[in-house]
Motif scaffolding. Structure first.
Motif, PDB file in Angstrom:
ATOM      1  N   PRO A 109      22.874  31.293  42.146  1.00  0.00           N
ATOM      2  CA  PRO A 109      23.606  31.562  40.242  1.00  0.00           C
ATOM      3  C   PRO A 109      24.282  32.391  40.053  1.00  0.00           C
ATOM      4  O   PRO A 109      24.523  33.763  41.323  1.00  0.00           O
ATOM      5  CB  PRO A 109      21.532  32.057  40.413  1.00  0.00           C
ATOM      6  N   GLY A 110      25.510  32.183  39.470  1.00  0.00           N
ATOM      7  CA  GLY A 110      26.300  33.352  38.930  1.00  0.00           C
ATOM      8  C   GLY A 110      27.174  33.023  37.700  1.00  0.00           C
ATOM      9  O   GLY A 110      26.353  31.925  36.773  1.00  0.00           O
ATOM     10  N   ASP A 111      28.068  33.460  37.091  1.00  0.00           N
ATOM     11  CA  ASP A 111      28.647  33.272  35.960  1.00  0.00           C
ATOM     12  C   ASP A 111      28.989  32.112  36.063  1.00  0.00           C
ATOM     13  O   ASP A 111      30.378  32.163  36.283  1.00  0.00           O
ATOM     14  CB  ASP A 111      29.719  34.350  36.134  1.00  0.00           C
ATOM     15  N   ALA A 112      28.963  31.736  34.907  1.00  0.00           N
ATOM     16  CA  ALA A 112      29.287  30.179  34.288  1.00  0.00           C
ATOM     17  C   ALA A 112      30.896  30.295  34.295  1.00  0.00           C
ATOM     18  O   ALA A 112      31.386  29.158  33.824  1.00  0.00           O
ATOM     19  CB  ALA A 112      28.595  29.490  33.008  1.00  0.00           C
ATOM     20  N   SER A 113      31.770  31.465  33.741  1.00  0.00           N
ATOM     21  CA  SER A 113      33.274  31.133  33.683  1.00  0.00           C
ATOM     22  C   SER A 113      34.143  31.000  34.725  1.00  0.00           C
ATOM     23  O   SER A 113      34.934  31.334  34.404  1.00  0.00           O
ATOM     24  CB  SER A 113      32.867  32.463  32.394  1.00  0.00           C
ATOM     25  N   VAL A 114      33.207  31.621  35.960  1.00  0.00           N
ATOM     26  CA  VAL A 114      34.214  31.655  37.110  1.00  0.00           C
ATOM     27  C   VAL A 114      34.703  30.190  37.588  1.00  0.00           C
ATOM     28  O   VAL A 114      33.981  28.961  37.102  1.00  0.00           O
ATOM     29  CB  VAL A 114      33.149  31.757  38.267  1.00  0.00           C
ATOM     30  N   VAL A 115      35.589  30.074  37.264  1.00  0.00           N
ATOM     31  CA  VAL A 115      36.653  28.969  37.593  1.00  0.00           C
ATOM     32  C   VAL A 115      37.026  28.919  38.627  1.00  0.00           C
ATOM     33  O   VAL A 115      37.960  29.670  39.402  1.00  0.00           O
ATOM     34  CB  VAL A 115      38.057  28.640  36.297  1.00  0.00           C
ATOM     35  N   THR A 116      36.636  28.016  39.741  1.00  0.00           N
ATOM     36  CA  THR A 116      37.299  27.450  41.049  1.00  0.00           C
ATOM     37  C   THR A 116      38.021  26.428  41.327  1.00  0.00           C
ATOM     38  O   THR A 116      38.544  25.575  40.020  1.00  0.00           O
ATOM     39  CB  THR A 116      35.846  26.838  42.070  1.00  0.00           C
ATOM     40  N   LEU A 167      39.644  37.730  44.622  1.00  0.00           N
ATOM     41  CA  LEU A 167      39.619  38.679  45.583  1.00  0.00           C
ATOM     42  C   LEU A 167      38.691  39.830  45.231  1.00  0.00           C
ATOM     43  O   LEU A 167      37.476  40.312  45.753  1.00  0.00           O
ATOM     44  CB  LEU A 167      41.063  39.875  46.046  1.00  0.00           C
ATOM     45  N   THR A 168      39.257  40.755  44.424  1.00  0.00           N
ATOM     46  CA  THR A 168      38.607  41.277  44.343  1.00  0.00           C
ATOM     47  C   THR A 168      37.446  41.582  43.214  1.00  0.00           C
ATOM     48  O   THR A 168      36.711  42.399  43.331  1.00  0.00           O
ATOM     49  CB  THR A 168      39.334  42.602  42.358  1.00  0.00           C
ATOM     50  N   GLY A 169      37.347  40.194  42.715  1.00  0.00           N
ATOM     51  CA  GLY A 169      35.743  39.659  41.706  1.00  0.00           C
ATOM     52  C   GLY A 169      34.632  39.095  43.127  1.00  0.00           C
ATOM     53  O   GLY A 169      33.441  39.899  42.444  1.00  0.00           O
ATOM     54  N   LEU A 225      32.156  41.118  54.830  1.00  0.00           N
ATOM     55  CA  LEU A 225      32.719  39.413  55.035  1.00  0.00           C
ATOM     56  C   LEU A 225      32.071  38.497  54.583  1.00  0.00           C
ATOM     57  O   LEU A 225      32.137  37.655  54.230  1.00  0.00           O
ATOM     58  CB  LEU A 225      32.050  39.301  56.779  1.00  0.00           C
ATOM     59  N   ALA A 226      30.864  38.384  53.597  1.00  0.00           N
ATOM     60  CA  ALA A 226      29.786  37.786  53.089  1.00  0.00           C
ATOM     61  C   ALA A 226      30.995  37.638  51.548  1.00  0.00           C
ATOM     62  O   ALA A 226      30.533  36.633  51.034  1.00  0.00           O
ATOM     63  CB  ALA A 226      29.269  38.049  52.747  1.00  0.00           C
ATOM     64  N   SER A 227      31.543  38.482  50.993  1.00  0.00           N
ATOM     65  CA  SER A 227      32.931  38.090  49.922  1.00  0.00           C
ATOM     66  C   SER A 227      33.488  37.853  50.089  1.00  0.00           C
ATOM     67  O   SER A 227      34.569  36.779  49.395  1.00  0.00           O
ATOM     68  CB  SER A 227      32.298  39.326  49.426  1.00  0.00           C
ATOM     69  N   TRP A 228      34.286  38.051  51.286  1.00  0.00           N
ATOM     70  CA  TRP A 228      35.364  37.227  52.019  1.00  0.00           C
ATOM     71  C   TRP A 228      35.201  35.698  51.806  1.00  0.00           C
ATOM     72  O   TRP A 228      36.296  34.740  51.403  1.00  0.00           O
ATOM     73  CB  TRP A 228      35.754  37.604  53.423  1.00  0.00           C
ATOM     74  N   CYS A 229      33.854  35.474  52.740  1.00  0.00           N
ATOM     75  CA  CYS A 229      33.345  33.849  52.884  1.00  0.00           C
ATOM     76  C   CYS A 229      32.921  33.762  51.155  1.00  0.00           C
ATOM     77  O   CYS A 229      33.943  32.656  51.167  1.00  0.00           O
ATOM     78  CB  CYS A 229      31.985  34.166  53.238  1.00  0.00           C
ATOM     79  N   ASP A 230      32.851  34.215  50.426  1.00  0.00           N
ATOM     80  CA  ASP A 230      32.943  33.966  48.729  1.00  0.00           C
ATOM     81  C   ASP A 230      34.108  33.607  48.034  1.00  0.00           C
ATOM     82  O   ASP A 230      34.202  32.902  47.698  1.00  0.00           O
ATOM     83  CB  ASP A 230      32.450  35.131  48.205  1.00  0.00           C
ATOM     84  N   LEU A 231      34.736  34.271  48.469  1.00  0.00           N
ATOM     85  CA  LEU A 231      36.485  34.604  48.169  1.00  0.00           C
ATOM     86  C   LEU A 231      37.324  33.032  49.093  1.00  0.00           C
ATOM     87  O   LEU A 231      38.096  32.169  47.734  1.00  0.00           O
ATOM     88  CB  LEU A 231      36.961  35.626  48.499  1.00  0.00           C
TER      89      LEU A 231
END
Length: 224
Positions: free
Chosen positions: A207-214, A129-131, A189-195
């Motif tokens: 493109p984003g940080d490859a270390s992000v885990v989903t 969320l914060t990220g 809203l866009a960041s909330w949709c990212d979450l």
């Protein structure tokens, strides 16, 4: 659309039920321009196609003005996660918010059982969320919330159903106000949709940080 159901907190300890006006926003001729501008920005936001967003009944007792959206993450004919986002506005300000606007959310998704027992899962979900807010360069204050995981086991006539696990994120934060006292609600809203997409297990939209885990996509997504 499978909307997240339940009770929302405004981050101050108050709770409200899901009853609303039957429309996404509760406003009349006396609604202040900052609220109208904030709602217009929500309506104009462009989001990734896997997320279906539509207005939903706004809560009636959390603030003088409110606007609500519900969203579902869709993969073909399957729903992977759902959520609700509420924009609150009190022109007089709110001591606990430290501002005149507040965003409140509820997000739910099913998990693989092995993910549900990870002791770090709540901390990881909160960091998403914060990220998500920080990734879009948004400033905010007074974040608060809970991350809850739950499991269901079925018996008797339902015993053939496999056990399920669910993650639930309830949170609220104060978006910083810009020109004219209006926060960048479209970006929030866009960041909330990212979450929401991350919780559903979708890959990043760009493109984003490859270390992000989903989270892995839940087993046996719900048919629409």
């Amino acid at each position: 659309m499978a909307a997240a159901q339940g009770r929302l907190s405004d981050g101050t300890g108050g709770m409200d039920d899901e009853r609303g006006t039957g429309e996404g926003d509760r406003r009349d001729d006396g609604a202040p321009p900052p609220f109208r501008a904030a709602v217009d920005a929500l309506r104009a936001a462009r989001l990734r196609p896997q997320i279906e967003v539509e207005p939903s009944p706004a809560p009636q007792r959390l603030a003088p003005f409110a606007y609500a959206l519900e969203a579902t993450v869709v993969d073909g004919e399957q729903d992977l996660a759902d959520g609700r986002l509420v924009l609150l506005h009190d022109p007089a300000g709110h001591d606990a918010w430290h501002g005149t606007f507040r965003l409140v959310t509820l997000i739910r998704a099913e998990l693989e059982p092995e993910m549900a027992v990870d002791p770090l899962l709540p901390e990881v979900c909160w960091s998403w969320l914060t990220g998500a807010l920080q990734a879009r360069g948004l400033t905010y204050g007074e974040p608060s919330g809970t991350v809850t995981r739950a499991g269901s086991h079925y018996f008797g006539g339902l015993s053939e159903r496999p056990a399920t696990s669910q993650i639930e994120i309830r949170a609220s934060w104060t978006p910083r106000e810009g020109l004219g006292g209006v926060p960048d609600t479209g970006a929030h809203l866009a960041s909330w949709c990212d979450l929401l997409a991350q919780v559903a297990g979708l890959p990043p939209a760009g493109p984003g940080d490859a270390s992000v885990v989903t989270l892995p996509q839940r087993r046996g997504p719900q048919s629409r």
